[in-house]
Structures are given as structure tokens and as C-alpha cells.
Design an enzyme around this catalytic site. Structure first.
Site, PDB file in Angstrom:
ATOM      1  CE  LYS A   1      33.093 -18.378  -7.302  1.00 44.69           C
ATOM      2  NZ  LYS A   1      33.776 -18.921  -6.102  1.00 44.69           N
TER       3      LYS A   1
ATOM      4  NE  ARG B   1      36.537 -13.421  -4.880  1.00 45.37           N
ATOM      5  CZ  ARG B   1      37.035 -14.153  -5.871  1.00 45.37           C
ATOM      6  NH1 ARG B   1      36.539 -14.083  -7.067  1.00 45.37           N
ATOM      7  NH2 ARG B   1      38.053 -14.961  -5.653  1.00 45.37           N
TER       8      ARG B   1
ATOM      9  NE  ARG C   1      40.413 -24.619  -6.632  1.00 48.69           N
ATOM     10  CZ  ARG C   1      39.581 -23.604  -6.434  1.00 48.69           C
ATOM     11  NH1 ARG C   1      38.338 -23.678  -6.828  1.00 48.69           N
ATOM     12  NH2 ARG C   1      39.997 -22.529  -5.796  1.00 48.69           N
TER      13      ARG C   1
ATOM     14  NE  ARG D   1      43.694 -20.721  -8.064  1.00 43.34           N
ATOM     15  CZ  ARG D   1      42.415 -20.333  -8.048  1.00 43.34           C
ATOM     16  NH1 ARG D   1      41.594 -20.745  -8.995  1.00 43.34           N
ATOM     17  NH2 ARG D   1      41.957 -19.564  -7.105  1.00 43.34           N
TER      18      ARG D   1
ATOM     19  NE  ARG E   1      41.459 -17.987  -2.327  1.00 46.46           N
ATOM     20  CZ  ARG E   1      41.239 -18.926  -3.238  1.00 46.46           C
ATOM     21  NH1 ARG E   1      41.845 -20.096  -3.128  1.00 46.46           N
ATOM     22  NH2 ARG E   1      40.425 -18.711  -4.224  1.00 46.46           N
TER      23      ARG E   1
HETATM   24  P1  AMP Z   1      39.377 -16.958  -8.154  1.00 48.85           P
HETATM   25  O1  AMP Z   1      40.066 -17.632  -9.279  1.00 48.85           O
HETATM   26  O2  AMP Z   1      38.040 -16.367  -8.563  1.00 48.85           O
HETATM   27  O3  AMP Z   1      39.263 -17.794  -6.923  1.00 48.85           O
HETATM   28  O4  AMP Z   1      40.279 -15.687  -7.754  1.00 48.85           O
HETATM   29  C1  AMP Z   1      41.588 -15.846  -7.260  1.00 48.85           C
HETATM   30  C2  AMP Z   1      42.051 -14.572  -6.594  1.00 48.85           C
HETATM   31  O5  AMP Z   1      42.023 -13.496  -7.548  1.00 48.85           O
HETATM   32  C3  AMP Z   1      41.166 -14.086  -5.445  1.00 48.85           C
HETATM   33  O6  AMP Z   1      41.482 -14.723  -4.236  1.00 48.85           O
HETATM   34  C4  AMP Z   1      41.501 -12.601  -5.441  1.00 48.85           C
HETATM   35  O7  AMP Z   1      42.772 -12.365  -4.871  1.00 48.85           O
HETATM   36  C5  AMP Z   1      41.634 -12.280  -6.929  1.00 48.85           C
HETATM   37  N1  AMP Z   1      40.333 -11.871  -7.493  1.00 48.85           N
HETATM   38  C6  AMP Z   1      39.609 -12.519  -8.455  1.00 48.85           C
HETATM   39  N2  AMP Z   1      38.497 -11.845  -8.752  1.00 48.85           N
HETATM   40  C7  AMP Z   1      38.494 -10.737  -7.963  1.00 48.85           C
HETATM   41  C8  AMP Z   1      37.598  -9.651  -7.789  1.00 48.85           C
HETATM   42  N3  AMP Z   1      36.446  -9.566  -8.490  1.00 48.85           N
HETATM   43  N4  AMP Z   1      37.929  -8.698  -6.884  1.00 48.85           N
HETATM   44  C9  AMP Z   1      39.066  -8.759  -6.184  1.00 48.85           C
HETATM   45  N5  AMP Z   1      39.949  -9.763  -6.280  1.00 48.85           N
HETATM   46  C10 AMP Z   1      39.676 -10.755  -7.163  1.00 48.85           C
END
Ligand code: AMP
Length: 223
Positions: free
Chosen positions: A13, A88, A127, A160, A171
Site C-alpha cells: 500500500k 482499519r 521491508r 520498522r 499484525r
Molecule cells: P501502517 O504504517 O499503516 O502499517 O501502520 C502501522 C501501525 O500503526 C499499525 O500496525 C497500527 O498499530 C497503527 N495504525 C495505523 N493506522 C491505524 C488505524 N487507522 N487504526 C489503528 N491503528 C493504526
């Protein structure tokens, strides 16, 4: 054009979002990036979010709602946006729908980048991201030109914490339980489109451009 990007963590994404945002000239809004920025700035929100993120859990819905509403009300979102990592959960999707409904508005497309779980595991653990400009790479499939160095800004790329193998399974479970239901949520609203995310990055992007160009034809805000 208002777009939600769906897909498991590691489906690509972030990579596609950067290209889509440039091509269609709409802001790329990643809640994950917003949380990471808060973490690096040491804010209260960042401190709370970090606990959940490091454990592979979602940050509680309540902490995301005001944050996304504020962001989407900013001037640059007036003619559209690309949401990456939000919604999410069904609670977040309902909130977004209601927020748009109050403005007599709606999403134009929920775009799913479909990748099977097995392929995801290999991808996430390889990644690397640039903590400075947010560019993302993969050790095997999309490495930086110079080892461990961001092509765009020259900063050292990192893994990360939540991309480490221990956290990835967690996850993916969280995705299956809480985020996957959004596929039917948007399918029921007839705005779901899907592309095969297992192919080369540029092939996926070509498909996305085709799909979104069709969507744009029907988007009244572009008139
Ligand atoms: P991402 O970079 O989108 O993979 O997000 C990394 C982490 O941020 C996720 O695993 C969640 O812990 C948190 N996170 C990001 N967006 C959301 C969301 N919309 N709702 C809840 N947690 C989020």
C-alpha cells in the site's frame, strides 16, 4: 477523488500510495505515518500509540477518529485524498462514512491490493523504510541503489520495529480479524475494486491507474 486503500500489512500500500498520490495529484494520508511522526516528536499521542504499534496491535479507535477528521478538514484535502491505513476497523469506516455524509459527500473507491498471507510474510520482513522522507524499499524486490541508503534523501534506511518477524504474525491476525471485514463493507456499497498485488510494482501500478481513471470519470468533484 476520495480513495481508501485496502490490503494486508505488506501488500504494498505504501509504495503504491506514493505513486498514486503523484499521478492523480491528491494527498497521501497514512495514519501509520502520522503516528510515527508523533512518536519521533515525542508527543503524548505518539507515546500512547507506540505501545500498541510495537506489539503489532491497532491503536484504539478513539485515538484515530479526531485525528483523521482534523486531517481531512485541511485545505489540501478539498478535492480528494488517498487514505492509506485508515479505516482499519468497521468502527473507523462507519465514522468516515458518517463524517462524509454530513458534508453530503462520499468515497469514490475502496481499492484492494490483494496478496495472499504467505507472500506477505516474506515481504514484510524484508521491508525497509526511510525514517526521514518515508520512502519504502524491499531488500529483495526493491532495494535502494546504494546499500541501506535512501535513494531520495540519502538517509540510512531502517526496519520498522513492527516489521520484525515476531510482530508480523500478530499484525496479520489483527488484519484478518479487524480489517478484512472492510472488504465486504465496501463491496456492499459497490465501490470496491481489486488489483492483483502479487506482480511487479509497475504492473500493479498500471492496473491501479486503469481502475482509478475509470473511477475518476464518474467523480463529480473533477468537473
Ligand atoms: P501502517 O504504517 O499503516 O502499517 O501502520 C502501522 C501501525 O500503526 C499499525 O500496525 C497500527 O498499530 C497503527 N495504525 C495505523 N493506522 C491505524 C488505524 N487507522 N487504526 C489503528 N491503528 C493504526
Amino acid at each position: 477523488m476520495k480513495i481508501v486503500l485496502l490490503g494486508a500489512p505488506g501488500a504494498g500500500k505504501g509504495t503504491q500510495a506514493q505513486s498514486i498520490s503523484k499521478y492523480f495529484n491528491i494527498p497521501h494520508i497514512s495514519t501509520g505515518d502520522i503516528f510515527r511522526k508523533n512518536i519521533s516528536e515525542g508527543t503524548k499521542l505518539g507515546k500512547t500509540a507506540k505501545r500498541y504499534m510495537d506489539a503489532g496491535q491497532l491503536v484504539p479507535d478513539q485515538l484515530t477518529l479526531d485525528l483523521i477528521e482534523d486531517r481531512l478538514n485541511q485545505e489540501d484535502c478539498h478535492r480528494g485524498y488517498l487514505l492509506d491505513g485508515y479505516p482499519r476497523t468497521v468502527v473507523q469506516a462507519d465514522f468516515l462514512e458518517e463524517m462524509l455524509r454530513r458534508k453530503h459527500d462520499q468515497l469514490d473507491c475502496a481499492l484492494l491490493i490483494a496478496v495472499p498471507r504467505e507472500a506477505i510474510l516474506d515481504r514484510i520482513t524484508g521491508r525497509r523504510i526511510c525514517p526521514s522522507c518515508g520512502a519504502s524499499y524491499h531488500l529483495k524486490h526493491n532495494p535502494p541503489l546504494k546499500k541501506d541508503t535512501c535513494d531520495i534523501c540519502g538517509h540510512q534506511v531502517i526496519q520498522r520495529l513492527d516489521d520484525k518477524a515476531e510482530t508480523v504474525e500478530e499484525r496479520l491476525d489483527v488484519y484478518d480479524e479487524q480489517t478484512k471485514p472492510l472488504i465486504s463493507f465496501y463491496d456492499e456499497r459497490c465501490i470496491l475494486k481489486s488489483v492483483d498485488g502479487t506482480r511487479a510494482i509497475n504492473q500493479i501500478f498500471n492496473d491501479i491507474v486503469k481502475v482509478l481513471s475509470e473511477v475518476r470519470l464518474h467523480d463529480h468533484t473533477q468537473e
